[in-house]
Design a protein around this motif. Sequence first.
Motif, mmCIF file in Angstrom:
data_model
loop_
_atom_site.group_PDB
_atom_site.id
_atom_site.type_symbol
_atom_site.label_atom_id
_atom_site.label_comp_id
_atom_site.label_asym_id
_atom_site.label_seq_id
_atom_site.Cartn_x
_atom_site.Cartn_y
_atom_site.Cartn_z
ATOM 1 N N ALA A 121 7.348 11.785 7.294
ATOM 2 C CA ALA A 121 7.160 12.262 5.906
ATOM 3 C C ALA A 121 8.468 12.868 5.441
ATOM 4 C CB ALA A 121 5.910 13.027 5.884
ATOM 5 N N LYS A 122 9.117 13.542 6.336
ATOM 6 C CA LYS A 122 10.400 14.377 5.600
ATOM 7 C C LYS A 122 11.624 13.565 5.428
ATOM 8 C CE LYS A 122 11.718 15.091 10.558
ATOM 9 N NZ LYS A 122 10.492 14.475 11.125
ATOM 10 N N TRP A 123 11.378 12.231 5.641
ATOM 11 C CA TRP A 123 12.587 11.450 5.324
ATOM 12 C C TRP A 123 12.104 10.406 4.264
ATOM 13 C CZ3 TRP A 123 13.315 10.025 11.065
ATOM 14 C CH2 TRP A 123 13.719 11.316 11.671
ATOM 15 N N ILE A 124 10.855 10.461 3.529
ATOM 16 C CA ILE A 124 10.383 9.572 2.671
ATOM 17 C C ILE A 124 10.776 10.144 1.271
ATOM 18 C CG2 ILE A 124 8.413 8.522 1.735
ATOM 19 C CD1 ILE A 124 7.371 8.258 4.454
ATOM 20 N N ASN A 125 11.425 9.231 0.276
ATOM 21 C CA ASN A 125 11.469 9.827 -1.196
ATOM 22 C C ASN A 125 10.885 8.668 -1.845
ATOM 23 O OD1 ASN A 125 13.640 11.684 -0.317
ATOM 24 N ND2 ASN A 125 14.737 9.680 0.292
ATOM 25 N N ILE A 126 9.870 9.181 -2.776
ATOM 26 C CA ILE A 126 8.971 8.598 -3.841
ATOM 27 C C ILE A 126 8.982 9.509 -4.948
ATOM 28 C CG2 ILE A 126 6.882 9.252 -2.661
ATOM 29 C CD1 ILE A 126 5.751 6.371 -3.512
ATOM 30 N N SER A 127 8.806 9.018 -6.299
ATOM 31 C CA SER A 127 8.640 9.834 -7.347
ATOM 32 C C SER A 127 7.203 10.152 -7.406
ATOM 33 C CB SER A 127 8.790 9.163 -8.567
ATOM 34 O OG SER A 127 8.228 9.825 -9.570
ATOM 35 N N LYS A 128 6.818 11.582 -7.511
ATOM 36 C CA LYS A 128 5.319 12.216 -7.579
ATOM 37 C C LYS A 128 4.832 12.172 -8.987
ATOM 38 C CE LYS A 128 5.994 14.961 -3.454
ATOM 39 N NZ LYS A 128 5.629 16.300 -2.671
ATOM 40 N N LYS A 129 5.588 11.413 -9.880
ATOM 41 C CA LYS A 129 5.124 11.124 -11.153
ATOM 42 C C LYS A 129 3.721 10.473 -11.043
ATOM 43 C CE LYS A 129 9.373 12.023 -13.686
ATOM 44 N NZ LYS A 129 10.253 11.182 -14.816
ATOM 45 N N GLY A 130 2.841 10.758 -12.137
ATOM 46 C CA GLY A 130 1.781 9.856 -12.065
ATOM 47 C C GLY A 130 1.926 8.418 -12.753
ATOM 48 N N ILE A 131 1.138 7.653 -12.067
ATOM 49 C CA ILE A 131 1.310 6.195 -12.318
ATOM 50 C C ILE A 131 0.027 5.740 -13.213
ATOM 51 C CG2 ILE A 131 1.581 3.839 -11.409
ATOM 52 C CD1 ILE A 131 2.826 5.332 -9.279
ATOM 53 N N THR A 132 0.154 5.406 -14.568
ATOM 54 C CA THR A 132 -1.046 5.066 -14.946
ATOM 55 C C THR A 132 -1.299 3.513 -15.214
ATOM 56 O OG1 THR A 132 -0.806 6.977 -16.594
ATOM 57 C CG2 THR A 132 -2.279 5.208 -17.506
ATOM 58 N N LEU A 133 -2.460 2.774 -15.000
ATOM 59 C CA LEU A 133 -2.521 1.636 -14.977
ATOM 60 C C LEU A 133 -3.906 1.259 -15.844
ATOM 61 C CD1 LEU A 133 -2.182 0.381 -11.133
ATOM 62 C CD2 LEU A 133 -0.490 -0.001 -13.435
ATOM 63 N N GLU A 134 -3.748 0.389 -16.606
ATOM 64 C CA GLU A 134 -5.063 -0.125 -17.235
ATOM 65 C C GLU A 134 -5.909 -1.159 -16.494
ATOM 66 O OE1 GLU A 134 -3.523 -2.055 -20.944
ATOM 67 O OE2 GLU A 134 -2.914 -0.286 -22.071
ATOM 68 N N PRO A 135 -7.026 -1.478 -16.917
ATOM 69 C CA PRO A 135 -7.930 -2.101 -15.904
ATOM 70 C C PRO A 135 -7.094 -3.458 -15.740
ATOM 71 C CG PRO A 135 -9.098 -1.322 -17.613
ATOM 72 C CD PRO A 135 -7.782 -0.888 -17.860
ATOM 73 N N LYS A 136 -6.986 -3.793 -14.546
ATOM 74 C CA LYS A 136 -6.671 -5.110 -14.041
ATOM 75 C C LYS A 136 -5.090 -5.026 -13.979
ATOM 76 C CE LYS A 136 -10.717 -6.579 -13.619
ATOM 77 N NZ LYS A 136 -11.484 -6.349 -12.397
ATOM 78 N N GLY A 137 -4.405 -3.884 -14.338
ATOM 79 C CA GLY A 137 -2.901 -3.719 -14.365
ATOM 80 C C GLY A 137 -2.557 -3.611 -13.205
ATOM 81 N N LYS A 138 -1.179 -4.299 -13.026
ATOM 82 C CA LYS A 138 -0.414 -3.942 -11.779
ATOM 83 C C LYS A 138 1.019 -3.285 -11.848
ATOM 84 C CE LYS A 138 -2.572 -8.462 -10.112
ATOM 85 N NZ LYS A 138 -2.325 -9.815 -9.947
ATOM 86 N N ILE A 139 1.459 -2.896 -10.789
ATOM 87 C CA ILE A 139 2.758 -2.382 -10.726
ATOM 88 C C ILE A 139 3.567 -2.143 -9.266
ATOM 89 C CG2 ILE A 139 2.209 0.078 -10.350
ATOM 90 C CD1 ILE A 139 4.517 0.902 -12.425
ATOM 91 N N ALA A 140 4.664 -2.421 -9.240
ATOM 92 C CA ALA A 140 5.384 -2.069 -7.884
ATOM 93 C C ALA A 140 6.042 -1.002 -7.867
ATOM 94 C CB ALA A 140 6.202 -3.240 -7.500
ATOM 95 N N VAL A 141 5.451 -0.043 -6.920
ATOM 96 C CA VAL A 141 6.217 1.380 -6.707
ATOM 97 C C VAL A 141 7.273 1.251 -5.610
ATOM 98 C CG1 VAL A 141 5.776 3.681 -6.034
ATOM 99 C CG2 VAL A 141 4.134 2.427 -7.466
ATOM 100 N N ASN A 142 8.464 1.872 -5.871
ATOM 101 C CA ASN A 142 9.477 1.862 -4.887
ATOM 102 C C ASN A 142 9.543 3.212 -4.340
ATOM 103 O OD1 ASN A 142 11.263 -0.505 -5.570
ATOM 104 N ND2 ASN A 142 11.335 0.504 -7.617
ATOM 105 N N PHE A 143 10.101 2.980 -2.955
ATOM 106 C CA PHE A 143 9.981 4.068 -2.126
ATOM 107 C C PHE A 143 11.207 4.075 -1.207
ATOM 108 C CE2 PHE A 143 7.163 1.848 0.633
ATOM 109 C CZ PHE A 143 7.530 2.612 1.931
ATOM 110 N N SER A 144 11.893 4.984 -0.457
ATOM 111 C CA SER A 144 12.943 4.782 0.422
ATOM 112 C C SER A 144 12.461 5.692 1.557
ATOM 113 C CB SER A 144 14.137 5.101 -0.159
ATOM 114 O OG SER A 144 14.298 6.550 -0.571
#
Length: 334
Positions: free
Chosen positions: A105-128
């Motif tokens: 966990a200490k080496w994972i970087n991901i934005s902690k901002k909220g991700i808003t999705l409409e019904p049936k909405g899709k998105i790809a979230v990046n992390f490193s």
Amino acid sequence: MKLSQIKTQILSIILLFLFIYPTLTIEIHAENQVSDTATGLRISPPIFELSLEKGLSNQEIIKLENTGDKTQTYYPIVYSFVPKGEKGAEEFILPEKSDETYSLAKWINISKKGITLEPKGKIAVNFSVSVPENAEAGGYYAGILFSTQPNNLLETSNIQIASQIGPIILGQIAGETTEQGSIIEFSVDKGLYNYPPVNFVTRFRNTGEIHLKPTGKIEIYDIFGRKLDELIVNENLGNVLPQSIRKFDNEWFLNEFIIGKFTANVILEYGKSNNYVTESISFWILPWKEILIGLLLTIVSLTLLIILIKKYNAHIAKKAIEKHIKEENNKNSK
């Protein structure tokens, strides 16, 4: 109603209960995606198995889909996790409260901002995943879970895993590591069965430094050494984390009449070096009800036979005596 039918109905009720009742843990599934009706979120993939190198960073993508009928905002949070029980469940822990020995966990970087999705909405979230130069070789583990609650609430309150969903990450840093495991139990639930099914339990302990995926089979032989059947162990390819135990269950049923002593051999293979471990166990199948009925029928048959033989002998003797008396009477009359 047959016993097998009753068992089937009971099992169906249990499975239905487990499906309906919310759980506080998340199971590792060897599928391409996992969904949660409580959050309306579908995640893909559910498991990342990453090869990591010191001083380098891995760039990965999580695919999210809102399968619900209303707009939702999802908040990611990174957890460490440890095995919970021996059936492949995980217990998620905030990084600052976890043992860092195997924590990714200490080496994972991901934005902690909220991700808003409409019904049936899709998105790809990046992390490193950024591995420092001084990291030790071995296995490291984490989970990125998404919730409809903001991160600050989750980080300061009791974690309700039932309302969170996300992938787990199994990482391995290249280098010299120890792959070591053993079978600490191979057993059946009874030493004597009236008839199948026979329930096998195989418990595998990982005493090494990386996660292992033991796979193998249980071979079943009769008293004459003839192979009757073969069962697959860990068919779903479940992982066993370092310093943990995982339990695998198998059921054996044969649609024919069998009786006597049987031997089962379990053979498990694990690791990149194809190490293997084996154990054996013996058990009996004696359908005592059928045997008892057979003995009773045999006793009754023998008893009737003896009675009939005695009656027959008595009848023959009586005839012989009557014949002798008749012959004597004929002699005397002359």
